[in-house]
Structure formats: C-alpha cells, structure tokens
Design a protein around this motif. Structure first.
Motif, PDB file in Angstrom:
ATOM      1  N   ALA A 115       0.835  -1.198   0.000  1.00 12.43           N
ATOM      2  CA  ALA A 115       0.000   0.000   0.000  1.00 12.43           C
ATOM      3  C   ALA A 115       0.869   1.247   0.000  1.00 12.43           C
ATOM      4  CB  ALA A 115      -0.906   0.010   1.227  1.00 12.43           C
ATOM      5  N   ALA A 116       0.485   2.230  -0.830  1.00 15.79           N
ATOM      6  CA  ALA A 116       1.140   3.538  -0.804  1.00 15.79           C
ATOM      7  C   ALA A 116       0.551   4.395   0.308  1.00 15.79           C
ATOM      8  CB  ALA A 116       0.968   4.232  -2.154  1.00 15.79           C
ATOM      9  N   PHE A 117      -0.710   4.137   0.624  1.00 15.63           N
ATOM     10  CA  PHE A 117      -1.421   4.853   1.692  1.00 15.63           C
ATOM     11  C   PHE A 117      -2.369   3.869   2.347  1.00 15.63           C
ATOM     12  CE2 PHE A 117      -5.449   6.959   2.870  1.00 15.63           C
ATOM     13  CZ  PHE A 117      -4.996   7.806   3.865  1.00 15.63           C
ATOM     14  N   LEU A 118      -2.417   3.876   3.687  1.00 18.39           N
ATOM     15  CA  LEU A 118      -3.303   2.936   4.377  1.00 18.39           C
ATOM     16  C   LEU A 118      -3.664   3.468   5.755  1.00 18.39           C
ATOM     17  CD1 LEU A 118      -4.522   0.042   3.909  1.00 18.39           C
ATOM     18  CD2 LEU A 118      -2.723  -0.788   5.419  1.00 18.39           C
ATOM     19  N   LEU A 119      -4.952   3.338   6.104  1.00 19.27           N
ATOM     20  CA  LEU A 119      -5.447   3.578   7.454  1.00 19.27           C
ATOM     21  C   LEU A 119      -6.046   2.278   7.965  1.00 19.27           C
ATOM     22  CD1 LEU A 119      -7.331   6.991   7.047  1.00 19.27           C
ATOM     23  CD2 LEU A 119      -5.146   6.613   8.196  1.00 19.27           C
ATOM     24  N   HIS A 120      -5.785   1.943   9.223  1.00 20.31           N
ATOM     25  CA  HIS A 120      -6.278   0.689   9.790  1.00 20.31           C
ATOM     26  C   HIS A 120      -6.588   0.891  11.265  1.00 20.31           C
ATOM     27  CE1 HIS A 120      -5.474  -3.362  11.761  1.00 20.31           C
ATOM     28  NE2 HIS A 120      -6.487  -3.599  10.969  1.00 20.31           N
ATOM     29  N   ALA A 121      -7.693   0.308  11.721  1.00 15.27           N
ATOM     30  CA  ALA A 121      -8.064   0.350  13.138  1.00 15.27           C
ATOM     31  C   ALA A 121      -8.755  -0.959  13.487  1.00 15.27           C
ATOM     32  CB  ALA A 121      -8.982   1.529  13.427  1.00 15.27           C
ATOM     33  N   ARG A 122      -8.751  -1.278  14.778  1.00 16.74           N
ATOM     34  CA  ARG A 122      -9.485  -2.444  15.275  1.00 16.74           C
ATOM     35  C   ARG A 122     -10.554  -1.938  16.252  1.00 16.74           C
ATOM     36  NH1 ARG A 122      -4.162  -3.969  15.723  1.00 16.74           N
ATOM     37  NH2 ARG A 122      -3.479  -5.561  14.250  1.00 16.74           N
ATOM     38  N   VAL A 123     -11.769  -2.353  16.000  1.00 19.92           N
ATOM     39  CA  VAL A 123     -12.889  -1.895  16.826  1.00 19.92           C
ATOM     40  C   VAL A 123     -13.642  -3.113  17.338  1.00 19.92           C
ATOM     41  CG1 VAL A 123     -14.971  -0.501  16.936  1.00 19.92           C
ATOM     42  CG2 VAL A 123     -13.087   0.207  15.442  1.00 19.92           C
ATOM     43  N   ARG A 124     -13.617  -3.333  18.634  1.00 19.39           N
ATOM     44  CA  ARG A 124     -14.285  -4.504  19.213  1.00 19.39           C
ATOM     45  C   ARG A 124     -15.756  -4.255  19.511  1.00 19.39           C
ATOM     46  NH1 ARG A 124      -9.923  -7.301  23.367  1.00 19.39           N
ATOM     47  NH2 ARG A 124      -8.318  -7.720  21.794  1.00 19.39           N
ATOM     48  N   ARG A 125     -16.106  -3.001  19.744  1.00 17.45           N
ATOM     49  CA  ARG A 125     -17.521  -2.698  20.029  1.00 17.45           C
ATOM     50  C   ARG A 125     -17.943  -1.473  19.255  1.00 17.45           C
ATOM     51  NH1 ARG A 125     -19.437  -1.442  25.337  1.00 17.45           N
ATOM     52  NH2 ARG A 125     -17.365  -0.739  25.945  1.00 17.45           N
ATOM     53  N   TRP A 126     -19.123  -1.563  18.671  1.00 19.98           N
ATOM     54  CA  TRP A 126     -19.700  -0.449  17.926  1.00 19.98           C
ATOM     55  C   TRP A 126     -21.022  -0.056  18.572  1.00 19.98           C
ATOM     56  CZ3 TRP A 126     -17.013   1.423  13.689  1.00 19.98           C
ATOM     57  CH2 TRP A 126     -16.050   0.581  13.125  1.00 19.98           C
ATOM     58  N   ARG A 127     -21.326   1.214  18.483  1.00 21.23           N
ATOM     59  CA  ARG A 127     -22.662   1.664  18.856  1.00 21.23           C
ATOM     60  C   ARG A 127     -23.437   1.961  17.579  1.00 21.23           C
ATOM     61  NH1 ARG A 127     -24.445   6.436  23.109  1.00 21.23           N
ATOM     62  NH2 ARG A 127     -26.686   6.363  22.655  1.00 21.23           N
ATOM     63  N   GLU A 128     -24.653   1.491  17.542  1.00 21.14           N
ATOM     64  CA  GLU A 128     -25.459   1.544  16.323  1.00 21.14           C
ATOM     65  C   GLU A 128     -26.474   2.684  16.388  1.00 21.14           C
ATOM     66  OE1 GLU A 128     -28.853  -1.418  14.833  1.00 21.14           O
ATOM     67  OE2 GLU A 128     -26.827  -2.290  14.714  1.00 21.14           O
ATOM     68  N   PHE A 129     -26.588   3.413  15.278  1.00 15.45           N
ATOM     69  CA  PHE A 129     -27.549   4.510  15.166  1.00 15.45           C
ATOM     70  C   PHE A 129     -28.362   4.318  13.886  1.00 15.45           C
ATOM     71  CE2 PHE A 129     -23.929   6.073  17.520  1.00 15.45           C
ATOM     72  CZ  PHE A 129     -24.486   6.765  18.587  1.00 15.45           C
ATOM     73  N   ALA A 130     -29.685   4.336  14.009  1.00 18.97           N
ATOM     74  CA  ALA A 130     -30.544   4.190  12.840  1.00 18.97           C
ATOM     75  C   ALA A 130     -30.595   5.507  12.063  1.00 18.97           C
ATOM     76  CB  ALA A 130     -31.952   3.787  13.260  1.00 18.97           C
ATOM     77  N   VAL A 131     -30.580   5.394  10.742  1.00 20.92           N
ATOM     78  CA  VAL A 131     -30.754   6.558   9.870  1.00 20.92           C
ATOM     79  C   VAL A 131     -32.247   6.696   9.592  1.00 20.92           C
ATOM     80  CG1 VAL A 131     -30.221   7.561   7.620  1.00 20.92           C
ATOM     81  CG2 VAL A 131     -28.467   6.248   8.849  1.00 20.92           C
ATOM     82  N   GLU A 132     -32.834   7.769  10.088  1.00 19.59           N
ATOM     83  CA  GLU A 132     -34.291   7.925  10.008  1.00 19.59           C
ATOM     84  C   GLU A 132     -34.749   8.718   8.794  1.00 19.59           C
ATOM     85  OE1 GLU A 132     -35.387   9.557  13.757  1.00 19.59           O
ATOM     86  OE2 GLU A 132     -34.940   7.708  14.866  1.00 19.59           O
ATOM     87  N   GLY A 133     -33.826   9.440   8.167  1.00 22.76           N
ATOM     88  CA  GLY A 133     -34.140  10.192   6.949  1.00 22.76           C
ATOM     89  C   GLY A 133     -32.929  10.211   6.050  1.00 22.76           C
ATOM     90  N   ASP A 134     -33.140  10.350   4.754  1.00 24.19           N
ATOM     91  CA  ASP A 134     -32.024  10.328   3.811  1.00 24.19           C
ATOM     92  C   ASP A 134     -30.977  11.381   4.170  1.00 24.19           C
ATOM     93  OD1 ASP A 134     -33.528   8.434   2.565  1.00 24.19           O
ATOM     94  OD2 ASP A 134     -33.820   9.545   0.690  1.00 24.19           O
ATOM     95  N   LEU A 135     -29.694  10.999   4.016  1.00 27.16           N
ATOM     96  CA  LEU A 135     -28.575  11.894   4.304  1.00 27.16           C
ATOM     97  C   LEU A 135     -27.702  12.034   3.065  1.00 27.16           C
ATOM     98  CD1 LEU A 135     -27.418  10.462   7.779  1.00 27.16           C
ATOM     99  CD2 LEU A 135     -28.797  12.516   7.394  1.00 27.16           C
ATOM    100  N   SER A 136     -27.459  13.267   2.644  1.00 30.97           N
ATOM    101  CA  SER A 136     -26.488  13.501   1.577  1.00 30.97           C
ATOM    102  C   SER A 136     -25.081  13.304   2.150  1.00 30.97           C
ATOM    103  CB  SER A 136     -26.632  14.922   1.029  1.00 30.97           C
ATOM    104  OG  SER A 136     -26.230  15.869   2.014  1.00 30.97           O
ATOM    105  N   TRP A 137     -24.084  13.369   1.283  1.00 32.84           N
ATOM    106  CA  TRP A 137     -22.692  13.226   1.721  1.00 32.84           C
ATOM    107  C   TRP A 137     -22.365  14.295   2.775  1.00 32.84           C
ATOM    108  CZ3 TRP A 137     -19.112   9.874   2.204  1.00 32.84           C
ATOM    109  CH2 TRP A 137     -17.746  10.167   2.142  1.00 32.84           C
ATOM    110  N   ALA A 138     -22.742  15.559   2.521  1.00 35.51           N
ATOM    111  CA  ALA A 138     -22.471  16.629   3.485  1.00 35.51           C
ATOM    112  C   ALA A 138     -23.265  16.432   4.773  1.00 35.51           C
ATOM    113  CB  ALA A 138     -22.803  17.990   2.867  1.00 35.51           C
TER     114      ALA A 138
END
Length: 247
Positions: free
Chosen positions: A106-129
């Motif tokens: 890889a010329a560029f790489l980001l890596h992380a280890r995540v053992r626990r996630w918190r989940e959030f529901a998307v209730e309405g459409d979201l643009s990139w911004a």
C-alpha cells in the motif's frame, strides 16, 4: 449489477448486499489508528511507493481500513479478516477480490481495530455533506469528541453513489510529473445495498482526507459482481445503520 463507467471527472454505480459485522463484546476501541503515508505525500508529492505489505497488517475480525495500492494501481478496503483489492484493468470494468494480499503493498493505508460499535438508525435520507454533519453530532454521544481521527461504518441502502478506482492518477490532484497509468475509472451507482468503511478526521486536509471534507470512505457493494471503490459522494437512505466505535 447494473452500472455505468467512465474516465474521470468524478461520478457514480449500483450493487448489493451487506457484509455481517463481527462486533466484539469485550473492551471497546483503543483509540489507536495505524497509518502509512498521507494523501499529500502520495498525490501531491508523487511518492506512490509501497510503504507497507498488506500481508504484514495483522487483520482480525475487528479490523477496518482503507487505502491505495502502490503505484496508484487500485483501491484497498479492509473489513474483518477480508482485505479487498480493487483494480480497473479496462475502461469499463473493476476487478474486486478479497484474495491473498501477500505480494501487494500500500502507498497509503489507514487501519483500526474496533471490538464494540454503537449503532444509530438513519431515520431520513442523508447527503454526503449531511452524513459528515451527522457523524460529528453522533461522535459527541459516544465520547469521540476529542479524537482527531476515528473510524465509522455505514450499512444498508445507498443511492446516487459516486465512486472511482485509481489507475495511476487521482481525480483530486494533478498527476505527478512522469506519472504512469491512466485517469481513474469513475462509476455512477443508482441504488444498492452496501457497506461504507470510512474515517472521520480533523487532521489537516491532505493528511487522511481530501480538501473540503472531513470524511474518507470506501464502498463495498456485493451484488452479482463485487465492487470496491473510493467514495466521492452518496445518499445514505433511511433504514441504513451508522456504527461508531465505543471507547
């Protein structure tokens, strides 16, 4: 998978399916981000040499990551123990696989280890911004407000997805003098299920994110043909799930 491809100027595709996430139930995220190279060093300064062999990254079921293959020969996405590599051998096709990365650097790489996630529901459409703004809001609820850079995942229905795969040049920076290869292959994806693997960063533009955005994300779409690419824009549809790491 129905898709349209073209040489950049960035644009959009369509694909399917959700990769199940393996979220541990022990300790949470350590706060550690492993990184090799920066976007500035690779894209502006033209140092596209391989900084780390993908086979040397100790991926686990908790791993998430993204990057670019040396020589700007394609995109990288890490989700769990699968290290996806995407290349664009022709002007209308992306080849994506999670095969043996032993000989890939890889010329560029980001890596992380995540053992626990918190989940959030998307209730309405979201643009990139809007996704960027929503991630900043949610970060305060899980104690990420003081972190400079952290990973996130989005799973579920996506629309108006714009993506590209580098082939020696990037659409966001002029090609370095003497750079080999072709302009990136860009795709327009109408609507599909997928997983976004990304990082939110307050670091200076050109470190982990492009100018004008605090997000860097790659998309994994697994329909009839698997697709992996750098994400330029997307609409996250209602019903999707955002996952943030828990410290």
């Amino acid at each position: 998978m129905t898709s349209s491809a073209f040489v950049c100027l960035p644009r959009r595709i369509a694909a399917a399916a959700l990769l199940p996430l393996l979220a541990g139930c022990a300790a949470g995220w350590s706060g550690r981000i492993e990184s090799w190279g920066t976007l500035k060093s690779v894209l502006r300064d033209g140092d596209t040499s391989g900084r780390v062999p993908l086979g040397a990254i100790p991926v686990t079921p908790d791993s998430v990551g993204l990057g670019m293959i040396e020589g700007l020969d394609g995109e990288i996405l890490i989700l769990g123990t699968e290290v996806w590599q995407a290349r664009a051998p022709t002007e209308d096709r992306v080849s994506a696989s999670a095969g043996d990365p032993a000989d890939v650097r890889a010329a560029f790489l980001l890596h992380a280890r995540v053992r626990r996630w918190r989940e959030f529901a998307v209730e309405g459409d979201l643009s990139w911004a809007q996704l960027e703004a929503r991630l900043a809001e949610l970060a305060l609820t899980v104690g990420l407000g003081t972190e400079e850079t952290w990973p996130f995942l989005v799973e579920g229905p996506l629309a108006d997805l714009e993506s590209h795969v580098v082939r020696g040049q990037c659409p966001f920076a002029p090609a370095p003098a003497g750079a080999p290869g072709n302009p990136p292959l860009c795709f327009a994806i109408a609507a599909e299920q997928g997983t976004l693997v990304g990082f939110y960063s307050l670091a200076l533009p050109g470190t982990y994110t492009h100018a004008g955005s605090r997000l860097h994300a790659h998309a994994l779409l697994s329909g009839e043909h698997s697709f992996v690419g750098h994400l330029d824009a997307v609409t996250v549809r209602a019903g999707a799930v955002i996952r943030l790491p828990v410290r």
